[in-house]
Design a protein around this motif. Structure first.
Motif, PDB file in Angstrom:
ATOM      1  N   GLN A 154       0.833  -1.187   0.000  1.00  0.00           N
ATOM      2  CA  GLN A 154       0.000   0.000   0.000  1.00  0.00           C
ATOM      3  C   GLN A 154       0.869   1.238   0.000  1.00  0.00           C
ATOM      4  O   GLN A 154       2.014   1.211   0.405  1.00  0.00           O
ATOM      5  CB  GLN A 154      -0.926   0.000   1.213  1.00  0.00           C
ATOM      6  CG  GLN A 154      -0.190   0.001   2.535  1.00  0.00           C
ATOM      7  CD  GLN A 154      -1.160  -0.256   3.666  1.00  0.00           C
ATOM      8  OE1 GLN A 154      -2.200  -0.832   3.483  1.00  0.00           O
ATOM      9  NE2 GLN A 154      -0.819   0.197   4.827  1.00  0.00           N
ATOM     10  N   THR A 155       0.280   2.319  -0.482  1.00  0.00           N
ATOM     11  CA  THR A 155       0.921   3.615  -0.412  1.00  0.00           C
ATOM     12  C   THR A 155       0.225   4.414   0.655  1.00  0.00           C
ATOM     13  O   THR A 155      -0.662   3.937   1.337  1.00  0.00           O
ATOM     14  CB  THR A 155       0.802   4.329  -1.777  1.00  0.00           C
ATOM     15  OG1 THR A 155      -0.587   4.563  -2.032  1.00  0.00           O
ATOM     16  CG2 THR A 155       1.373   3.476  -2.890  1.00  0.00           C
ATOM     17  N   SER A 156       0.608   5.684   0.804  1.00  0.00           N
ATOM     18  CA  SER A 156       0.028   6.468   1.878  1.00  0.00           C
ATOM     19  C   SER A 156      -1.447   6.736   1.662  1.00  0.00           C
ATOM     20  O   SER A 156      -2.183   6.946   2.602  1.00  0.00           O
ATOM     21  CB  SER A 156       0.779   7.800   2.009  1.00  0.00           C
ATOM     22  OG  SER A 156       0.671   8.535   0.813  1.00  0.00           O
ATOM     23  N   SER A 173      -4.352   1.758  -2.246  1.00  0.00           N
ATOM     24  CA  SER A 173      -3.829   0.406  -2.356  1.00  0.00           C
ATOM     25  C   SER A 173      -3.970  -0.028  -3.795  1.00  0.00           C
ATOM     26  O   SER A 173      -5.006   0.150  -4.413  1.00  0.00           O
ATOM     27  CB  SER A 173      -4.609  -0.543  -1.437  1.00  0.00           C
ATOM     28  OG  SER A 173      -5.946  -0.649  -1.854  1.00  0.00           O
ATOM     29  N   LEU A 180      -3.261   4.852   8.449  1.00  0.00           N
ATOM     30  CA  LEU A 180      -2.083   4.401   7.724  1.00  0.00           C
ATOM     31  C   LEU A 180      -0.811   4.959   8.375  1.00  0.00           C
ATOM     32  O   LEU A 180      -0.856   5.808   9.265  1.00  0.00           O
ATOM     33  CB  LEU A 180      -2.163   4.836   6.269  1.00  0.00           C
ATOM     34  CG  LEU A 180      -3.371   4.314   5.481  1.00  0.00           C
ATOM     35  CD1 LEU A 180      -3.322   4.807   4.055  1.00  0.00           C
ATOM     36  CD2 LEU A 180      -3.436   2.807   5.528  1.00  0.00           C
ATOM     37  N   ARG A 181       0.326   4.468   7.878  1.00  0.00           N
ATOM     38  CA  ARG A 181       1.612   4.798   8.499  1.00  0.00           C
ATOM     39  C   ARG A 181       1.819   6.303   8.620  1.00  0.00           C
ATOM     40  O   ARG A 181       2.267   6.808   9.661  1.00  0.00           O
ATOM     41  CB  ARG A 181       2.747   4.183   7.691  1.00  0.00           C
ATOM     42  CG  ARG A 181       4.124   4.580   8.197  1.00  0.00           C
ATOM     43  CD  ARG A 181       5.225   4.081   7.301  1.00  0.00           C
ATOM     44  NE  ARG A 181       5.348   2.629   7.364  1.00  0.00           N
ATOM     45  CZ  ARG A 181       6.379   1.966   6.870  1.00  0.00           C
ATOM     46  NH1 ARG A 181       7.357   2.614   6.277  1.00  0.00           N
ATOM     47  NH2 ARG A 181       6.438   0.665   6.964  1.00  0.00           N
ATOM     48  N   LYS A 182       1.488   7.041   7.571  1.00  0.00           N
ATOM     49  CA  LYS A 182       1.714   8.486   7.595  1.00  0.00           C
ATOM     50  C   LYS A 182       0.895   9.154   8.696  1.00  0.00           C
ATOM     51  O   LYS A 182       1.389  10.017   9.430  1.00  0.00           O
ATOM     52  CB  LYS A 182       1.360   9.079   6.229  1.00  0.00           C
ATOM     53  CG  LYS A 182       1.663  10.556   6.103  1.00  0.00           C
ATOM     54  CD  LYS A 182       1.356  11.031   4.691  1.00  0.00           C
ATOM     55  CE  LYS A 182       1.651  12.519   4.536  1.00  0.00           C
ATOM     56  NZ  LYS A 182       1.336  12.989   3.169  1.00  0.00           N
ATOM     57  N   ASN A 204       7.530  -0.513  12.381  1.00  0.00           N
ATOM     58  CA  ASN A 204       7.369  -1.290  11.155  1.00  0.00           C
ATOM     59  C   ASN A 204       5.905  -1.539  10.810  1.00  0.00           C
ATOM     60  O   ASN A 204       5.586  -2.399  10.001  1.00  0.00           O
ATOM     61  CB  ASN A 204       8.095  -2.637  11.290  1.00  0.00           C
ATOM     62  CG  ASN A 204       8.344  -3.300   9.948  1.00  0.00           C
ATOM     63  OD1 ASN A 204       8.737  -2.644   8.996  1.00  0.00           O
ATOM     64  ND2 ASN A 204       8.096  -4.595   9.868  1.00  0.00           N
ATOM     65  N   ASP A 207       2.399  -0.677   9.071  1.00  0.00           N
ATOM     66  CA  ASP A 207       1.925   0.040   7.898  1.00  0.00           C
ATOM     67  C   ASP A 207       0.482   0.508   8.042  1.00  0.00           C
ATOM     68  O   ASP A 207       0.096   1.515   7.466  1.00  0.00           O
ATOM     69  CB  ASP A 207       2.041  -0.860   6.663  1.00  0.00           C
ATOM     70  CG  ASP A 207       2.521  -0.112   5.441  1.00  0.00           C
ATOM     71  OD1 ASP A 207       3.202   0.916   5.620  1.00  0.00           O
ATOM     72  OD2 ASP A 207       2.213  -0.535   4.318  1.00  0.00           O
ATOM     73  N   GLN A 235      -1.148  -4.386  10.612  1.00  0.00           N
ATOM     74  CA  GLN A 235      -0.543  -4.862   9.374  1.00  0.00           C
ATOM     75  C   GLN A 235       0.870  -4.306   9.261  1.00  0.00           C
ATOM     76  O   GLN A 235       1.069  -3.089   9.218  1.00  0.00           O
ATOM     77  CB  GLN A 235      -1.367  -4.426   8.164  1.00  0.00           C
ATOM     78  CG  GLN A 235      -0.879  -4.972   6.843  1.00  0.00           C
ATOM     79  CD  GLN A 235      -1.133  -6.464   6.709  1.00  0.00           C
ATOM     80  OE1 GLN A 235      -2.218  -6.940   7.011  1.00  0.00           O
ATOM     81  NE2 GLN A 235      -0.134  -7.198   6.261  1.00  0.00           N
ATOM     82  N   SER A 236       1.855  -5.184   9.220  1.00  0.00           N
ATOM     83  CA  SER A 236       3.236  -4.752   9.049  1.00  0.00           C
ATOM     84  C   SER A 236       3.506  -4.386   7.595  1.00  0.00           C
ATOM     85  O   SER A 236       2.807  -4.834   6.684  1.00  0.00           O
ATOM     86  CB  SER A 236       4.204  -5.861   9.473  1.00  0.00           C
ATOM     87  OG  SER A 236       4.044  -6.178  10.831  1.00  0.00           O
ATOM     88  N   ALA A 237       4.534  -3.596   7.387  1.00  0.00           N
ATOM     89  CA  ALA A 237       4.915  -3.204   6.034  1.00  0.00           C
ATOM     90  C   ALA A 237       5.468  -4.408   5.289  1.00  0.00           C
ATOM     91  O   ALA A 237       6.290  -5.167   5.807  1.00  0.00           O
ATOM     92  CB  ALA A 237       5.951  -2.088   6.086  1.00  0.00           C
TER      93      ALA A 237
END
Length: 673
Positions: A24-26, A29, A57-59, A129, A131, A159-161
């Motif tokens: 996935q991106t920021s 998906s 999400l991560r961001k 780590n 995501d 969910q991990s990266a």
């Protein structure tokens, strides 16, 4: 809606039930099926979900001033985190007042289980780590999943990266170092490896240590009207190590798999309650725990109609508890617990029609536990879970239904085993878009689920009771979602509102038996919960280069004890459940610097079953800010950030007599290579 758009929505929904998220991106998906590529925003999943779902999400996670998973979960509506303070303090999450044992923690597609207590300490999960984090109330619209993920009132997903290595490269990764107040030191590193065209791997590790000795104000009477002293929290040190490795394989265009191994160890002090006139040396208890698991996942899209997946896992847990001042013949208390879990699952998906899918899943689990306690039962539990589910999806309608069958078999080495259990648990949900031109949807779900008594409930010496019944939970939810992106200056605005009613029967509670030192467990409780969750997300284009992202949540919970009409606590609010709580966050993104603000607030709570003035715990507001900047140097991205937490410097209490840290600071430097 034209045919192409309608078909894209259908394909996206069907695919969402056939494979876990691997990349996935920021914002989006990228999901691949043979001859079809569909891009879907994660915000759309929240809006289209037939049951409440929140995604970060991560961001977004990095803008929350969060160090651990518990810091993130506090921003979800309807969530209560019982936090005993500090980095090493135990943290348990309850969703919609149902209790921590009713919340499953799903780590990369596998449920993490603690058969001893039924509660997962979410403070053990770091974020370097991670995501994506999401929370499902009821259950997910994804029907292609193991039966175990149907077996809880709510599911917290981590969910991990996944490895993503650019063209022409074999290795990339990220290294970071966080340091801050109270002796915090937190280095972490993660690496992605492209072994060949079909194999990739990821390795990550993290160390966290802190002395945790933060100052707090101890009041010797009513705050602000009596004397006080400045004390320092003791026995608050923590040392955590996490190591993780994963191997990913794309066997063909139709089949894939992954293998993951995880190791975690923690050694920490357990700070005691703050006691008047006894602030030195009253707490020397220690806790050491180790967790190891390895898990494997395999997915095969056999054809355009059939898909199959299989999971397997082994988990070992060890807990050591020491109280060096326990009043017994030895002058101390040392308890050691070990638990093992063997787990297997097979799931199948059948796409009967363009809009209609069916799934079936069977899971088998074996749990056992040993301890150094006298006359310990050494219990073993065999559990079988089988689910049947159906899903219908069109451009304006999504409906799911499932039926879960659970069967258990209890065995002990000494004493009498608890009763075997078998239950059917139904679930149904619906979301409908009444107006084609407006992204406004109505939704509702009902779920009946139960939670089995834990090994502590059943077998703990002089406390456990073998004939306990499972807690039975009924969940009702109605709500609506709305999304728009029509305005140039307002590219995104979403709103979700849900009202719910939960009822728990046969609630398991501890009560004093013959005296205050001898307790027992019994099915005594009945709880009724009414509530409302509201969440808002928005994005504002302040200029061509400056963007404002803002989000907020609000929760109202009326959680009543309905156990015994003759009890003084009848119809009172449940302990540590605020009627009003919420959160807020705002991020200003510029080409030069990003600035973020977070807010957590809670209203008044009560510390015991009786809502008397002496049991009232004041509300609180926790403000935090951060500044971050990233630059590219020789194809490597360098990130810098500073954070200021609890700006009001208040030692508020989430649990009575366990004060939270006051104002603190953190700094982070990272490099993406």
């Amino acid at each position: 809606m034209n045919v192409l758009k309608r078909n894209a929505v259908i394909v996206a929904a069907l695919y969402a039930v056939t494979t876990p998220l691997l990349a996935q991106t920021s914002l989006d998906s990228l999901q691949r099926l043979p001859e079809v590529v569909v891009t879907e925003r994660y915000g759309d999943r929240e809006i289209r979900s037939s049951a409440p779902m929140r995604i970060l999400l991560r961001k977004s996670i990095r803008n929350l001033n969060a160090l651990q998973l518990s810091d993130v979960v506090k921003h979800f509506p309807g969530v209560t985190v019982k936090d005993f303070g500090g980095i090493g303090g135990l943290k348990a999450v309850s969703v919609r007042s149902l209790g921590a044992s009713h919340t499953a923690v799903n780590y990369n597609g596998f449920t993490i289980n603690d058969i001893q207590t039924g509660q997962i300490d979410i403070g053990r999960f770091a974020l370097d780590n991670v995501d994506m984090i999401s929370l499902n109330s009821g259950q997910s619209d994804n029907i292609f999943q193991p039966a175990r993920l149907f077996a809880s009132a709510s599911v917290l997903n981590i969910q991990s990266a996944a490895p993503q290595v650019g063209p022409g490269k074999k290795v990339n990764g990220r290294a970071s170092l966080k340091a801050g107040s109270f002796g915090m030191f937190n280095p972490a590193v993660s690496t992605n490896l492209k072994l060949n065209e079909k194999l990739s791997a990821s390795l990550s590790g993290e160390w966290l240590s802190a002395n945790g000795e933060y100052p707090y104000i101890l009041h010797y009477g009513e705050a602000g009207r009596d004397s006080s002293s400045v004390e320092k929290r003791e026995n608050t040190d923590v040392k955590n190590l996490r190591l993780e490795g994963a191997l990913f394989a794309n066997f063909s265009d139709k089949s894939s798999g992954n293998l993951r191994t995880y190791y975690y160890q923690s050694e920490r002090g357990l700070p005691g309650a703050t006691i008047l006139y006894n602030t030195s040396g009253f707490s020397k208890q220690r806790l050491r725990d180790n967790t190891f698991f390895t898990q494997a996942h395999y997915l095969n899209n056999l054809s355009g109609r059939w898909a199959l997946q299989a999971n397997a896992k082994y988990n070992h847990g060890y807990v050591y508890y020491l109280d060096p001042e326990f009043l017994n013949a030895e002058g101390k208390l040392e308890n050691r617990y070990r638990q093992n879990e063997f787990y297997g699952s097979v799931s199948a998906l059948f796409r009967a029609l363009e809009n209609l899918s069916f799934s079936a899943s069977t899971d088998v689990v074996m749990n056992n536990m040993s301890a150094n306690l006298p006359d310990f039962a050494y219990p073993t539990r065999y559990t079988s879970l089988s689910s049947l589910a159906a899903k219908y999806v069109s451009d304006r309608l999504l409906a799911t239904a499932s039926l879960l069958y659970t069967q258990t078999s209890e065995h002990v080495r000494s004493g009498t085993a608890a009763d075997n259990r078998h239950r059917l648990s139904p679930y149904s949900s619906l979301t409908f878009q009444p107006f084609e031109a407006i992204d406004f949807r109505l939704r509702a779900f009902y779920k009946n689920i139960f939670r089995l008594p834990t090994f502590n409930d059943l077998y703990y010496s002089r406390v456990g009771k073998r004939d306990l019944k499972p807690e039975d939970t009924h969940q009702f939810n109605i709500g609506f979602t709305y999304s728009t992106s029509a305005a140039e200056r307002l590219p995104l605005l979403t709103m979700t509102t849900d009202a719910y009613f939960n009822k728990i029967n046969n609630k398991i509670v501890a009560y004093p038996n013959r005296n205050i030192f001898e307790w027992s467990m019994m099915n005594f409780g009945s709880v009724e919960i009414c509530g409302v969750d509201i969440a808002l997300e928005s994005a504002f284009a302040l200029s061509s280069k400056v963007k404002l992202l803002a989000g907020s949540s609000f929760t109202f919970q009326d959680s009543r004890n309905k156990s015994n009409p003759g009890s003084p606590a009848y119809n009172h609010q449940l302990p540590y459940t605020p009627r009003f709580s919420g959160s807020g966050r705002a991020v200003v993104e510029t080409p030069w610097l990003n600035a973020a603000y977070t807010l957590l607030w809670s209203g008044t709570r009560y510390t015991s079953a009786q809502n008397m003035p002496e049991n009232r715990l004041s509300g609180y507001a926790d403000h935090g800010i951060s500044l971050s900047k990233s630059v590219e140097i020789k194809h490597n991205r360098i990130g810098l950030s500073v954070e200021a937490l609890n700006l009001g410097n208040k030692n508020y209490e989430i649990v009575r007599n366990f004060p939270m840290p006051g104002r603190s600071f953190r700094g982070t430097i990272s490099i993406n290579f």
